[in-house]
Design an enzyme around this catalytic site. Structure first.
Site, PDB file in Angstrom:
ATOM      1  CB  SER A  48      -1.526   0.197   1.477  1.00  0.00           C
ATOM      2  OG  SER A  48      -2.104   1.153   1.472  1.00  0.00           O
ATOM      3  CG  ASP A  59      -5.915  -3.937  -4.133  1.00  0.00           C
ATOM      4  OD1 ASP A  59      -6.842  -2.585  -3.677  1.00  0.00           O
ATOM      5  OD2 ASP A  59      -4.731  -3.439  -3.647  1.00  0.00           O
ATOM      6  CG  HIS A  97      -5.546  -1.641  -0.666  1.00  0.00           C
ATOM      7  ND1 HIS A  97      -4.523  -2.141  -1.324  1.00  0.00           N
ATOM      8  CD2 HIS A  97      -5.412  -2.090   0.958  1.00  0.00           C
ATOM      9  CE1 HIS A  97      -3.883  -1.400  -0.798  1.00  0.00           C
ATOM     10  NE2 HIS A  97      -3.552  -0.273   0.338  1.00  0.00           N
TER      11      HIS A  97
END
Length: 378
Positions: free
Chosen positions: A156, A322, A355
């Site tokens: 991320s 995601d 995610h």
């Protein structure tokens, strides 16, 4: 975990903090100094300095990657990846994880005291970029005597930092692992962040960011910001499987605005627990840094050009559910790396968790990272 710290050097170990004189030159043209960095290290640096790995954390993460969080008492946020017998192993690697500047876990941020005034910076803290966070990490590595990284790894926002490292310091990075990330923030990403920022700034307790003196923090606004963001970390299939339309602790709808549904109760819990460990102003600053992130823009509009000076190996990992940083974003990076002549591998993994999959149980991810790291060592 403390037992694995095999050195008497006070720079190394758990719950460390250093004040570096700086000044740190920022992307905005401003400077920051002194620079406080809170960090942890695990394992021991080899005599030739060849086994250092930097772990970069996500938006609301911290330096407690594999040790108990002092505030929550929970295990480190990436204990599944980092630890004895795991892909990033202190028996083999010297592991560093630092709290990014702009955050609130000991590194310089809006809650820090401005030495010029003696009061917290609040919104007078300079606006940051992902590149600024990486430059601060480089200062920390200089302090630790780490000239070169065997690998830099992140998911991320941590992946953004990892990807930025070889563009700013091509001679200091041997390999780079970027998980569930992107090379630039999209309009949709920026839009979700703006909703969160407006929720914070609309809270009457925000008061232009000057809420530190009396401790009356904009908790309602920050909780809403966290709720909105948390939705983007999950998948529709995951939410449906976990909650569906099931009611929370009741047999019938109330025909009111209590948390009738389990998913509502879950989000409210996520928001309320978040305000106990995070600073609202830091949330503003870090989300803004992510929104400004665009590696190609920083290199004449060419993403491939950003990596031409680097000799690093790259490993890109995405997840099929995601939708915050979908697989298409990783493919863009891989194509740019191929165009630059870099050695790059890529895999899309299947997970129902969206995610957040990189933080959760995912044996396939561990195998990919373990194989990539071992593939680079003789």
């Amino acid at each position: 975990m403390a037992s694995i710290i095999a050195t008497e050097d006070s720079r190394f170990g758990l719950r460390r903090q250093v004040r570096l004189a700086g000044p740190l030159n920022l992307s905005s043209g401003a400077t920051l100094g002194p620079v406080d960095i809170a960090y942890e290290t695990y394992g021991q640096l080899d005599a030739d300095g060849s086994n250092a790995i930097l772990i970069c954390h996500a938006l609301t993460g911290d330096q407690y990657v594999a040790s108990e969080h002092p505030g929550t008492g929970k295990p480190g946020w990436w204990w599944r990846m980092v630890g004895e017998g795991k892909p990033v192993d202190p028996a083999r690697h010297f592991i560093i994880c630092a709290n990014v500047i702009g955050s609130c876990m000991g590194s310089s941020g809006p809650a820090s005291v401005d030495p010029a005034t003696g009061d917290p910076y609040a919104m007078r803290f300079p606006v940051l970029t992902i590149a600024d966070m990486v430059r601060a990490q480089a200062l920390l590595l200089d302090h630790l005597g780490v000239a070169r990284l065997s690998a830099v790894i992140g998911g991320s926002m941590g992946g953004m930092q990892a990807l930025t490292w070889p563009t700013l310091f091509p001679d200091r990075v041997e390999s780079c692992v970027v998980i569930a990330s992107t090379a630039r923030h999209s309009a949709q990403n920026i839009a979700f962040h703006e909703v969160g920022r407006q929720a914070i700034m609309a809270d009457p307790q925000w008061r232009g960011g000057d809420y530190y003196a009396d401790g009356q923090v904009p908790s309602a606004g920050l909780a809403v910001a966290r709720m909105a963001a948390h939705i983007t970390y999950l998948s529709e299939a995951g939410l449906t499987e976990k909650f569906g339309r099931r009611l929370q602790g009741r047999d019938a709808k109330t025909f009111g605005f209590d948390a009738d549904f389990q998913v509502e109760s879950y989000l409210r819990h996520q928001g309320l627990s978040f305000v106990d460990r995070f600073d609202a102003n830091s949330y503003l600053y870090i989300t803004r840094a992510m929104d400004y992130y665009d590696i190609a823009e920083d290199h004449g509009g060419s993403l491939a050009h950003a990596f031409t000076a680097s000799k690093a190996r790259f490993c890109l990992v995405s997840f099929d559910t995601d939708w915050l940083y979908p697989t298409t974003e990783s493919r863009i990076i891989v194509h740019a790396l191929n165009a630059s002549g870099a050695q790059a591998s890529f895999v899309e993994l299947s997970s129902p968790f969206g995610h957040d999959a990189f933080l959760l149980e995912c044996p396939e991810l561990n195998r990919v990272v373990d194989g990539f790291l071992k593939g680079g060592r003789a």
